[in-house]
Every structure is written in structure tokens, then in C-alpha cells.
Design an enzyme around this catalytic site. Structure first.
Site, PDB file in Angstrom:
ATOM      1  CB  SER A 169      -0.904   0.007   1.239  1.00  7.62           C
ATOM      2  OG  SER A 169      -1.560   1.252   1.393  1.00  7.62           O
ATOM      3  CE1 TYR A 183      -4.530  -2.375   4.161  1.00  8.60           C
ATOM      4  CE2 TYR A 183      -3.523  -0.200   4.068  1.00  8.60           C
ATOM      5  CZ  TYR A 183      -4.007  -1.327   3.430  1.00  8.60           C
ATOM      6  OH  TYR A 183      -3.963  -1.402   2.057  1.00  8.60           O
TER       7      TYR A 183
END
Length: 276
Positions: A169, A183
Site C-alpha cells: 500500500s 493496516y
């Protein structure tokens, strides 16, 4: 008379002369290659499955949503693709072991593993529980570790090399929105997995690379639980927000013959967020 450069390179590196061996079609040809996409029933995973199928790969959609995976496979097959679906829970080691065995028995050794499945729920740092931390790491980091281990074993036994592509990400490039501590840490672990396995698996002809998607409005991102997605990630980006197909194109590059000498690389696909 001096030898032509291409002949010198061929003799030195035992490689085909570039001017004779490369065609555009061959650069993306994945004929008879088994490519597994986790979380492939929707969003980025479905876009990856679709594009790899268009490159003539035999795609296996691996998803905890068995019904959704079967429907996605049926939709792609109706367009002339070769796609199958297998159920998997990437947070469960027994499920991963069963999946790997079923894959080998039903379809043969895989060429590529695309670790796409992930959770993106948000929780402010001070409110983040150990349970939430473990849940996200179980899917986003531990699952890819176990899958990469099992797939590498199959690829090494098959002795034909292989590809692993991990989807991390853009949160690893800095704060995008609040609530992504667990996350982001899990995606950092995934990037570390890419870098270390790239080194250990290179001798077997297996490449490992990472794609960093940024700002993609997927069903998973839209449905993510937690506080509002407030932060720099909500701003406009120079090239416009990415779509799932943009991420799929990066994955196709890493899986294809174009990237046969490319490993341990990180490619951000973010619409220019990183320069805005």
C-alpha cells in the site's frame, strides 16, 4: 572484422540475440501458466484475474467468498478466459495447506502467486486493540508468508521458476488517512517479506516484487470499518485516481516475461499522489 554486438552478447551471456528473439506478443504471453490471485472475486483482485486471463494465463481465483469466486470465474469464462475458483481462508494455515494441495492435484504447479487479499479496516492508534492488530496481520502478512512458502516449495520442485507479486500500500510512503496503524504495519511486514524472499528465492528463478496501490476506490476500501477516512489521501491527485485496472497492469508486468530479470522491486501506482 569485429563481431556484431548482439553476437558478442549472445556468446558472453548465453542469451538469445535481442533482435531475433523479442516480439511484442511474447512479452506478455502467459499461455499455460497457472496464476493464482487471492481475493480475486472483486475489486483489484478481479481486475488482475481478468487481465492475466487476457494474457492467456490459466487463472485461479482464490477467495474466502466461494460463491463470489465461482461467479467471477463464470463471468470471465463466458468471455473466453480459462479461470477456475478455489476457496481459501488466507488467515488459516490449514486452509492454505489444503488449498495448495488441491491446486497441485487439480491443476498442477503454479507459475505465479499474487498476494492480493487483504483487510483495510481503520482504527485510531490509541483505540487499536491487540485483537485488531492480530486480525489484520493474519490476513495481510501472515497469510502471504504461508502462501509464499507453500508456493515456493511447489515452484522449486517444478524447476521452472516462478513469480510472486505482493500488493502492499501507498500508506508505506507516509500518512494517507487516519486509522491505518495496524493496516500500515501489516503492509510493512508484507514489504519486508518481499525483500527477504526475493533474495532467498532468486537462485531458484523465482522473482518477488511489490506493487503499492494508492487511492483506489475498491469495494473493500469503501466497505472498510472504522472512523471516516480523513487525511491527505482524500485530496485530488495529478493524474486522477487509480482504477483497479491500473494496478492490474503493474501486476501483469511483474508476472510476464518482460520482468524475467526483475526482482525485489517496489512499484507505486498512485496517480501521482507521491508527488502532489
Amino acid at each position: 572484422m569485429a563481431e556484431p554486438l548482439y553476437r558478442v552478447l549472445n556468446l558472453t551471456f548465453n542469451a538469445d540475440p535481442v533482435i531475433y528473439s523479442i516480439t511484442v506478443d511474447s512479452l506478455i504471453d502467459l499461455s499455460k501458466k497457472i496464476c493464482v490471485v487471492t481475493g480475486g472475486s472483486k475489486g483489484i483482485g478481479l481486475a488482475i484475474a481478468s487481465l492475466l486471463a487476457q494474457a492467456s494465463a490459466h487463472v485461479i481465483i482464490a477467495d474466502v467468498d466461494s460463491t463470489g469466486a465461482q461467479q467471477a470465474a463464470a463471468d470471465l469464462n463466458a468471455k473466453g478466459a480459462l479461470v477456475n475458483a478455489l476457496e481459501i481462508d488466507v488467515s488459516n494455515e490449514d486452509s492454505i495447506l489444503r488449498f495448495s494441495q488441491n491446486l497441485l492435484e487439480q491443476f498442477g504447479s503454479p507459475w505465479a502467486l499474487i498476494n492480493n487479499a487483504g483487510l483495510q479496516d481503520r482504527q485510531h492508534f490509541l483505540d487499536t486493540s491487540a485483537q485488531e492488530w492480530d486480525r489484520l496481520h493474519g490476513v495481510n502478512a501472515r497469510g502471504p508468508f504461508l502462501l509464499t512458502r507453500e508456493f515456493a516449495r511447489m515452484m522449486i520442485t517444478n524447476a521452472q521458476g516462478g513469480r510472486v507479486v505482493n500488493l502492499a500500500s501507498m500508506v508505506l510512503q507516509g500518512g494517507i488517512v487516519q486509522g491505518l496503524v495496524a493496516y500500515g504495519a501489516s503492509k510493512g511486514a508484507l514489504l519486508g517479506l518481499s525483500q527477504t524472499t526475493a533474495y532467498e528465492l532468486a537462485e531458484h528463478g523465482i522473482t518477488v516484487n511489490t506493487v503499492l496501490p494508492g487511492g483506489v476506490a475498491t469495494p473493500g476500501a469503501i466497505a472498510a470499518k472504522g472512523p471516516p477516512a480523513c487525511g491527505p489521501g482524500s485530496r485530488n491527485v495529478p493524474l486522477g485516481r487509480c482504477e483497479p485496472k491500473d494496478i492490474a497492469s503493474a501486476v501483469l508486468y511483474f508476472v510476464s516475461p518482460m520482468a524475467r530479470r526483475v526482482t525485489n522491486q517496489v512499484l507505486a501506482v498512485d496517480g501521482g499522489f507521491s508527488v502532489s
